[in-house]
Design a protein around this motif. Structure first.
Motif, PDB file in Angstrom:
ATOM      1  N   GLY A 178      93.675 -35.829  24.775  1.00 35.93           N
ATOM      2  CA  GLY A 178      93.738 -34.499  25.371  1.00 35.93           C
ATOM      3  C   GLY A 178      95.125 -34.041  25.760  1.00 35.93           C
ATOM      4  N   PRO A 196      93.257 -43.845  32.557  1.00 35.67           N
ATOM      5  CA  PRO A 196      93.417 -43.223  31.242  1.00 35.67           C
ATOM      6  C   PRO A 196      93.761 -41.740  31.296  1.00 35.67           C
ATOM      7  N   GLU A 197      93.225 -41.027  32.291  1.00 35.74           N
ATOM      8  CA  GLU A 197      93.472 -39.588  32.360  1.00 35.74           C
ATOM      9  C   GLU A 197      94.872 -39.259  32.877  1.00 35.74           C
ATOM     10  N   LEU A 198      95.634 -40.272  33.280  1.00 37.05           N
ATOM     11  CA  LEU A 198      97.009 -40.048  33.723  1.00 37.05           C
ATOM     12  C   LEU A 198      97.985 -40.882  32.896  1.00 37.05           C
ATOM     13  N   ARG A 224      95.492 -33.845  33.495  1.00 34.97           N
ATOM     14  CA  ARG A 224      94.697 -35.066  33.725  1.00 34.97           C
ATOM     15  C   ARG A 224      93.773 -35.248  32.528  1.00 34.97           C
ATOM     16  N   GLU A 225      94.342 -35.851  31.486  1.00 37.55           N
ATOM     17  CA  GLU A 225      93.612 -36.037  30.241  1.00 37.55           C
ATOM     18  C   GLU A 225      93.954 -37.391  29.627  1.00 37.55           C
ATOM     19  N   PRO A 226      92.983 -38.047  28.985  1.00 35.65           N
ATOM     20  CA  PRO A 226      93.307 -39.265  28.234  1.00 35.65           C
ATOM     21  C   PRO A 226      94.138 -38.914  27.004  1.00 35.65           C
TER      22      PRO A 226
END
Length: 253
Positions: free
Chosen positions: A103, A151-153, A98-100
């Protein structure tokens, strides 16, 4: 119910969460269900036992999808348990990191696409020779590909965007055989995959946020998704193909 009596279904990732609910519902509808699992043998055995205890027919099949040769291994194991297929549910998948954008490593990216996109592509490719005319292919997508971007996915959503294209394009290829292909797109569902940020008293605000996003004012249970898959697996859905089915309880409205 017995509307799927005499039919054989394969559910990838069928031992936990949404996959287990799908396996149990298809079995309740009369199908013989082959429950695929990657690593959790105990969960697969528990799912099979629950189906049998309810009067259904099921067996378990192991293959760690996303690795070279895994689709071939899956079908080799399947062929020892069943003679032909009527319903293929490509449900197995991982959320990954779970990172933009910044990451996500190349390794993370490749692993996500291997499991979520490459695996259903080649499982389906090899499965078509076993899938009988008039069969059903049902893919698990996500609301994140249609107006619910996070964004994190980003990498996860990209894998499912490819599944959406696969669904609509494959429907054109196999339609002459009477085979339908559809994608079911859940929003947030109360499963173990989401337990880390949904369950427990410390996550009450998150749960309320999910509930309030739907006009129905509740969070989805895995059976809500399984019941939609059951419809798409049945003859009642015979005139629906190539579609992305919003299974968010109206959260995208």
């Amino acid at each position: 119910m017995s509307r799927l009596a005499g039919r054989t279904a394969l559910v990838t990732g069928g031992s936990r969460g949404i996959g287990r609910a799908i396996s149990e519902r298809l079995a309740a509808d009369g199908a013989r269900v082959v429950v695929h699992y990657g690593r959790d043998e105990a969960a697969a055995k528990d799912t099979v036992a629950a189906i049998e205890a309810a009067g259904g027919q099921a067996s378990a099949l192991q293959a760690e999808l996303g690795r070279p040769g895994s689709a071939e291994a899956l079908w080799s194991a399947f062929d020892t348990q069943a003679d032909g297929l009527d319903i293929l549910v490509n449900n197995a998948g991982i959320a990954g990191v779970r990172e933009p954008l910044a990451g996500v490593s190349e390794e993370d990216f490749d692993r996500l696409f291997a499991v979520n996109t490459k695996a259903p592509f080649f499982v389906t490719q090899l499965g078509l020779e076993r899938l009988r005319d008039g069969g059903r292919i049902i893919n698990t997508s996500t609301n994140l590909t249609r107006g619910a971007a996070m964004p994190e996915l980003i990498a996860y959503a990209m894998t499912k965007g490819a599944v959406d294209v696969f669904t609509s394009t494959l429907a054109k290829e196999v339609g002459a055989r009477g085979i339908t292909v559809n994608a079911v797109a859940p929003g947030v569902v109360d499963t173990d995959m989401n337990a880390g940020w949904l369950r427990g008293p410390e996550n009450a605000a998150a749960r309320e946020g999910v509930r309030s996003a739907s006009p129905l004012a509740r969070m989805a249970d895995a059976t809500d998704i399984a019941d939609i898959v059951s419809f798409l697996a049945s003859d009642d859905s015979r005139w629906i193909t190539g579609q992305w089915i919003d299974a968010t309880g109206g959260a995208l409205l």
